[in-house]
Design an enzyme around this catalytic site. Sequence first.
Site, PDB file in Angstrom:
ATOM      1  N   LEU A  67       0.822  -1.202   0.000  1.00  0.00           N
ATOM      2  CA  LEU A  67       0.000   0.000   0.000  1.00  0.00           C
ATOM      3  C   LEU A  67       0.858   1.254   0.000  1.00  0.00           C
ATOM      4  O   LEU A  67       1.907   1.308   0.645  1.00  0.00           O
ATOM      5  CB  LEU A  67      -0.915   0.047   1.226  1.00  0.00           C
ATOM      6  N   CYS A  68       0.415   2.230  -0.773  1.00  0.00           N
ATOM      7  CA  CYS A  68       0.934   3.592  -0.670  1.00  0.00           C
ATOM      8  C   CYS A  68      -0.268   4.517  -0.842  1.00  0.00           C
ATOM      9  O   CYS A  68      -1.414   4.061  -0.741  1.00  0.00           O
ATOM     10  CB  CYS A  68       2.032   3.871  -1.695  1.00  0.00           C
ATOM     11  N   GLY A  69      -0.042   5.792  -1.100  1.00  0.00           N
ATOM     12  CA  GLY A  69      -1.158   6.727  -1.170  1.00  0.00           C
ATOM     13  C   GLY A  69      -2.184   6.380  -2.226  1.00  0.00           C
ATOM     14  O   GLY A  69      -3.382   6.241  -1.936  1.00  0.00           O
ATOM     15  N   ALA A  71      -1.624   3.758  -4.655  1.00  0.00           N
ATOM     16  CA  ALA A  71      -1.325   2.383  -5.107  1.00  0.00           C
ATOM     17  C   ALA A  71      -0.468   2.328  -6.356  1.00  0.00           C
ATOM     18  O   ALA A  71       0.124   1.280  -6.649  1.00  0.00           O
ATOM     19  CB  ALA A  71      -2.619   1.583  -5.345  1.00  0.00           C
ATOM     20  N   GLY A 111      -3.950   3.546   0.019  1.00  0.00           N
ATOM     21  CA  GLY A 111      -4.240   3.908   1.398  1.00  0.00           C
ATOM     22  C   GLY A 111      -5.060   5.177   1.549  1.00  0.00           C
ATOM     23  O   GLY A 111      -5.912   5.272   2.433  1.00  0.00           O
TER      24      GLY A 111
END
Length: 362
Positions: A67-69, A71, A111
């Site tokens: 996950l990141c901000g 994706a 996320g």
Amino acid sequence: MKPTIYVGADHAGWEFKEAIEEALKKDGYTVVDMGNEHLVNDDDYPDFGHAVAKRVVTDKHARGIVLCGNAQGICIVANKVKGARAATGFNTEAAKTSRTDDDSNVLCLPGRFLSKKDIATPPVVALVVIDHPEVVDSQVPLIDRTLPLIVVPVVEDEFSRRLVGINVPVGPIGVVDILDGTLFPQTTWFDARAVSSMCTKVKYELHLMVENPLPIIEEWKKNVEQTFRAIVHSEMKRPIGAVVSHILDYLKLEAGVAINPETPLSEMHEVLHQIHQLTIMGVHPGSSGQSFEGDYILKKIMEAHHHRPELQIEIDGGVTQALIPSLANAGATRICAASLLFEDLDPLKALQGLRKTLSTTS
């Protein structure tokens, strides 16, 4: 046995990562957290995307969730790892089809676009795709993508009959064997316009046993929207690198190369790292029902698998039920079965028997 799940996230996805890890452990999964272990507001996603992908590719039964901000960034990083097939999953259907259609092994989630409700409830999107992938169409038997995939060639005047067999009981991929007498003596029927009028969900892969494949591929690309891959023979006199580049860059299709039993792998080394698939012929191109050429074909499969472990390797021709364990152990990831299925009075039962053999081999 449930696969090991590797998870990783930067600060933008950290809270959801923790919720996913907790839910997966409750459901009996082994979960390995690749970081970040704590919420750190100035950390960055490349460290965690790369770490998860590296672990996933070393274990073919493992899966990853990152996950990141949004994706996208962490997905790009994960896909730079050789053998990783990372895909974004903004909803359950997108995540599920990334497994069923594309055999993804790393799920990328955004996320910043997940709600508190998503975090408070079991992460359905993650759970639905991580275990064993399903074929969406309930009429098609389940396929375990960790095993060699069985595909079906459709040839000559039996095209319509075999198409029905593929579309309903056998599977979603049909290999169209195309011969026009220029590279090998035989000819087959491959009218793209006629095929375009057939109502089917089948995806078409073209196996072009011809001297000049590009005009035929272009005709299929124009008329048959389900065409997704073209395989050309290294034995043609045209420059293999230029042909493969045209398929990939101009026609935007997946590309593969096929080699005859006697052709050494060195003949196509220049494109080995460009192609999606290598097809190794177990017989000489032409009619179905020929006998497998012998152990040297197995050695060729092993050599190709050793040289590029993540490459999809197909064996085409001469396949028998007794040969399947040896083919799978050598490194074949796709088995093209024509006579083995369609000479049986019950092709579906024959297919289920092949899959059972494969499942006991892995």
